[in-house]
Structure formats: C-alpha cells, structure tokens
Design a protein around this motif. Structure first.
Motif, PDB file in Angstrom:
ATOM      1  N   THR A 174       0.854  -1.177   0.000  1.00 12.11           N
ATOM      2  CA  THR A 174       0.000   0.000   0.000  1.00 12.11           C
ATOM      3  C   THR A 174       0.896   1.234   0.000  1.00 12.11           C
ATOM      4  O   THR A 174       2.122   1.116   0.059  1.00 12.11           O
ATOM      5  CB  THR A 174      -0.938   0.001   1.235  1.00 12.11           C
ATOM      6  N   VAL A 175       0.291   2.401  -0.096  1.00  8.76           N
ATOM      7  CA  VAL A 175       1.034   3.661  -0.049  1.00  8.76           C
ATOM      8  C   VAL A 175       0.585   4.421   1.184  1.00  8.76           C
ATOM      9  O   VAL A 175      -0.603   4.641   1.385  1.00  8.76           O
ATOM     10  CB  VAL A 175       0.783   4.510  -1.319  1.00  8.76           C
ATOM     11  N   PHE A 176       1.528   4.803   2.028  1.00  8.89           N
ATOM     12  CA  PHE A 176       1.212   5.524   3.250  1.00  8.89           C
ATOM     13  C   PHE A 176       1.360   7.020   3.035  1.00  8.89           C
ATOM     14  O   PHE A 176       2.262   7.481   2.324  1.00  8.89           O
ATOM     15  CB  PHE A 176       2.155   5.098   4.388  1.00  8.89           C
ATOM     16  N   ASP A 177       0.474   7.771   3.648  1.00 10.70           N
ATOM     17  CA  ASP A 177       0.593   9.218   3.653  1.00 10.70           C
ATOM     18  C   ASP A 177       1.907   9.603   4.324  1.00 10.70           C
ATOM     19  O   ASP A 177       2.191   9.192   5.446  1.00 10.70           O
ATOM     20  CB  ASP A 177      -0.594   9.811   4.420  1.00 10.70           C
ATOM     21  N   LYS A 178       2.724  10.394   3.629  1.00  4.49           N
ATOM     22  CA  LYS A 178       4.064  10.695   4.127  1.00  4.49           C
ATOM     23  C   LYS A 178       4.034  11.395   5.478  1.00  4.49           C
ATOM     24  O   LYS A 178       4.793  11.077   6.396  1.00  4.49           O
ATOM     25  CB  LYS A 178       4.826  11.549   3.108  1.00  4.49           C
ATOM     26  N   ARG A 179       3.136  12.394   5.604  1.00  2.00           N
ATOM     27  CA  ARG A 179       3.074  13.167   6.842  1.00  2.00           C
ATOM     28  C   ARG A 179       2.721  12.253   8.021  1.00  2.00           C
ATOM     29  O   ARG A 179       3.369  12.298   9.061  1.00  2.00           O
ATOM     30  CB  ARG A 179       2.048  14.297   6.716  1.00  2.00           C
ATOM     31  N   ASN A 180       1.694  11.426   7.853  1.00  2.00           N
ATOM     32  CA  ASN A 180       1.273  10.544   8.942  1.00  2.00           C
ATOM     33  C   ASN A 180       2.325   9.487   9.254  1.00  2.00           C
ATOM     34  O   ASN A 180       2.540   9.136  10.413  1.00  2.00           O
ATOM     35  CB  ASN A 180      -0.057   9.862   8.600  1.00  2.00           C
ATOM     36  N   PHE A 181       2.967   8.976   8.205  1.00  2.00           N
ATOM     37  CA  PHE A 181       3.996   7.964   8.421  1.00  2.00           C
ATOM     38  C   PHE A 181       5.128   8.526   9.271  1.00  2.00           C
ATOM     39  O   PHE A 181       5.561   7.911  10.244  1.00  2.00           O
ATOM     40  CB  PHE A 181       4.529   7.460   7.081  1.00  2.00           C
ATOM     41  N   ILE A 182       5.602   9.702   8.903  1.00  2.34           N
ATOM     42  CA  ILE A 182       6.706  10.318   9.645  1.00  2.34           C
ATOM     43  C   ILE A 182       6.295  10.622  11.079  1.00  2.34           C
ATOM     44  O   ILE A 182       7.017  10.325  12.034  1.00  2.34           O
ATOM     45  CB  ILE A 182       7.168  11.608   8.930  1.00  2.34           C
ATOM     46  N   ARG A 183       5.108  11.204  11.237  1.00  3.79           N
ATOM     47  CA  ARG A 183       4.654  11.573  12.579  1.00  3.79           C
ATOM     48  C   ARG A 183       4.535  10.355  13.488  1.00  3.79           C
ATOM     49  O   ARG A 183       5.008  10.359  14.629  1.00  3.79           O
ATOM     50  CB  ARG A 183       3.306  12.292  12.481  1.00  3.79           C
ATOM     51  N   LYS A 184       3.903   9.308  12.985  1.00  4.37           N
ATOM     52  CA  LYS A 184       3.708   8.118  13.810  1.00  4.37           C
ATOM     53  C   LYS A 184       5.020   7.387  14.061  1.00  4.37           C
ATOM     54  O   LYS A 184       5.249   6.849  15.153  1.00  4.37           O
ATOM     55  CB  LYS A 184       2.695   7.188  13.139  1.00  4.37           C
ATOM     56  N   LEU A 185       5.878   7.385  13.079  1.00  2.27           N
ATOM     57  CA  LEU A 185       7.179   6.751  13.253  1.00  2.27           C
ATOM     58  C   LEU A 185       7.994   7.441  14.338  1.00  2.27           C
ATOM     59  O   LEU A 185       8.554   6.793  15.226  1.00  2.27           O
ATOM     60  CB  LEU A 185       7.939   6.775  11.926  1.00  2.27           C
ATOM     61  N   SER A 187       6.888   9.263  16.737  1.00  2.05           N
ATOM     62  CA  SER A 187       6.234   9.211  18.043  1.00  2.05           C
ATOM     63  C   SER A 187       6.548   7.939  18.812  1.00  2.05           C
ATOM     64  O   SER A 187       6.345   7.862  20.016  1.00  2.05           O
ATOM     65  CB  SER A 187       4.717   9.344  17.879  1.00  2.05           C
ATOM     66  N   THR A 188       7.074   6.908  18.130  1.00  3.94           N
ATOM     67  CA  THR A 188       7.385   5.662  18.827  1.00  3.94           C
ATOM     68  C   THR A 188       8.600   5.815  19.742  1.00  3.94           C
ATOM     69  O   THR A 188       8.747   5.074  20.708  1.00  3.94           O
ATOM     70  CB  THR A 188       7.681   4.529  17.830  1.00  3.94           C
ATOM     71  N   ARG A 219       8.864  -0.329  24.866  1.00  6.39           N
ATOM     72  CA  ARG A 219       7.822   0.467  24.223  1.00  6.39           C
ATOM     73  C   ARG A 219       7.121  -0.310  23.114  1.00  6.39           C
ATOM     74  O   ARG A 219       6.621   0.262  22.154  1.00  6.39           O
ATOM     75  CB  ARG A 219       8.437   1.760  23.666  1.00  6.39           C
ATOM     76  N   LEU A 220       7.073  -1.624  23.277  1.00  2.35           N
ATOM     77  CA  LEU A 220       6.505  -2.481  22.256  1.00  2.35           C
ATOM     78  C   LEU A 220       5.055  -2.141  21.951  1.00  2.35           C
ATOM     79  O   LEU A 220       4.618  -2.179  20.808  1.00  2.35           O
ATOM     80  CB  LEU A 220       6.611  -3.953  22.693  1.00  2.35           C
ATOM     81  N   HIS A 221       4.280  -1.777  22.992  1.00  2.00           N
ATOM     82  CA  HIS A 221       2.862  -1.500  22.766  1.00  2.00           C
ATOM     83  C   HIS A 221       2.656  -0.327  21.823  1.00  2.00           C
ATOM     84  O   HIS A 221       1.702  -0.299  21.056  1.00  2.00           O
ATOM     85  CB  HIS A 221       2.162  -1.233  24.100  1.00  2.00           C
ATOM     86  N   ILE A 222       3.568   0.647  21.870  1.00  2.00           N
ATOM     87  CA  ILE A 222       3.476   1.795  20.964  1.00  2.00           C
ATOM     88  C   ILE A 222       3.700   1.339  19.523  1.00  2.00           C
ATOM     89  O   ILE A 222       2.991   1.720  18.604  1.00  2.00           O
ATOM     90  CB  ILE A 222       4.505   2.882  21.351  1.00  2.00           C
ATOM     91  N   PHE A 223       4.702   0.485  19.350  1.00  5.20           N
ATOM     92  CA  PHE A 223       5.028  -0.013  18.020  1.00  5.20           C
ATOM     93  C   PHE A 223       3.877  -0.836  17.457  1.00  5.20           C
ATOM     94  O   PHE A 223       3.524  -0.721  16.291  1.00  5.20           O
ATOM     95  CB  PHE A 223       6.300  -0.857  18.104  1.00  5.20           C
TER      96      PHE A 223
END
Length: 248
Positions: A174-185, A187-188, A219-223
């Motif tokens: 799939t293709v991930f939204d760049k902004r959301n991917f970076i933000r969530k990445l 945040s881990t 921090r596994l639960h975050i991942f």
C-alpha cells in the motif's frame, strides 16, 4: 536397526522463500530449475533433507549454497504435503523464509543457479505450489512485523526514513501518507537520529537513523499500535504539503 513395517517412504524437501530489500523495493530471489519436471521454470531455492541433518540444518545449507550467507534471519514457515504437489514423486516440503539486505550481500549470490531478484508483486509464475508458499510467507512477514522489529533485518544498520517507508509500503503493498507515516514513526521513540546524512538520493540528503534496540521491548505496545494503524492504511488526500523526507 528396527524399521517400521508396512510403512511407505517418501521424500522430504526444504524450500526457501528469500526476501530482500535494496533500499527502494521489496524483492524475491528466484532460480531457474535445472532439472525435470518443470526444467528452466522459475522456482524457489530448495533441496532434499539429507540423512544426517535436521530441517534447520538443511535450510541453512540450501541458503548458503545459493547466497554464500550464514547467520541471517531464517524462520520455518509451513509444511506443504498435498499428495500430488510434485509430479515426479511423493514429496513433502517444509518452507522457510529468509530476510536479506540486498545491497550488503548482492555480490555473494551464486550465478550457478541463474538466480535473479524480482519485485514481489511482479514475480513470474512459479512451479508446483511455490506461489502459495510465497503468499503465505508474505502474510507471515506482515504479521511478524507487527509484533517484533523483524523488518529491520532487511535494512542496513543505519537507514533513512524514506528507505523505511519504502520497505513498509512494499511489505504491506500500500502507499502511506508521508506526513502521517513520519509523525507516527517519530512518536514511537524507537529511532535514534544520527548526525550524518545519506546524500546518495539528492544533494540535500536525508538524515540517517538506527533502531534503539534497548527501547524496543519497553515500548513495544506503541510499536504495535503504530503497525496496526499503518497496516490498515490506504493512500490519503492531504491539504497541507508533507514535510520533505530529506529534512527528516
């Protein structure tokens, strides 16, 4: 030596699904079969269990024969036992999947078996039930990526965010939204930003990162939450421009 009377004997094979990542695409290593049946057709790398070895030994032997590699990630997947799966003789195959950083090991791949890397979603039709093996391995890869840092086996020790996004998009198709991917990445809290850039893709370059293994278990639960989110994502429309990946 006592033997079981009245029992039929058949062959036990091992087939290896070898995934690789070159920094841009997820790929599958295939060979051209050198003997009948299905000679010259595309196949997974495999072989038969020898008398004095166990399954893991056989899988490692087969992998080393093709790639020259040892001590890479290798996991038993599933046993395929359809009666007529091999037209030559009754054969049960135990499949394994392996993960390789292509750029690190590409010079070690043997040319003896006409091995070639294919994009996973553009691979040719394979012999026997090998397509089913690959499909099952893809599903297992997605599942395992959600519970442990498995995909980092496909990356160099130091990597960029664009490389990581390319990898996840290849695995989950799939293709991930760049902004959301970076933000969530980010945040881990699992990545360590290094004070150097990879400028192979552009003059501006992209910062290198490495996985903070000491923080992963804590921090596994975050991942897990993050992976569950991205694995169910689709391409999204955004009104604001995404941050440049070279700035990350």
């Amino acid at each position: 030596m006592n033997k079981y009377k009245g029992q039929h004997h058949f062959l036990l094979a091992v087939d290896c699904i070898i995934f690789g990542f070159d920094g841009k695409d997820l790929k599958l290593l295939l060979i051209q079969r050198g003997f009948e049946p299905e000679k010259n057709k595309w196949s997974l790398m495999g072989g038969f269990l020898e008398e004095e070895e166990n399954l893991d030994d056989a899988a490692n032997r087969i992998l080393k024969k093709l790639t020259g590699l040892e001590n890479i990630y290798l996991e038993q997947l599933y046993a395929f036992s359809s009666v007529n799966r091999d037209p030559a003789e009754r054969t049960v195959s135990v499949s394994y999947f392996a993960l390789i950083d292509i750029k690190k090991y590409e010079k070690q791949i043997s040319h003896e078996y006409h091995a070639e890397w294919f994009l996973v979603n553009k691979k040719p039709k394979l012999i026997f039930d090998h397509d089913e093996m690959v499909s099952l391995a893809q599903n297992q890869l997605r599942y395992k990526a959600a519970i442990q840092p498995l995909l980092f086996e496909l990356l160099p020790e130091n990597f960029t965010v664009p490389q990581l996004q390319n990898l996840y998009e290849g695995v989950y198709e799939t293709v991930f939204d760049k902004r959301n991917f970076i933000r969530k990445l980010m945040s881990t809290g699992l990545l360590i930003k290094l004070p150097v850039k990879d400028k192979s893709g552009s003059r501006k370059g992209a910062f290198l990162y490495k996985l903070d293994k000491s923080q992963y278990n804590a921090r596994l639960h975050i991942f897990l939450n993050y992976i569950h989110d991205v694995s169910h994502s689709t391409t999204a429309e955004i009104t604001d421009p995404a941050p440049e990946l070279s700035d990350v």
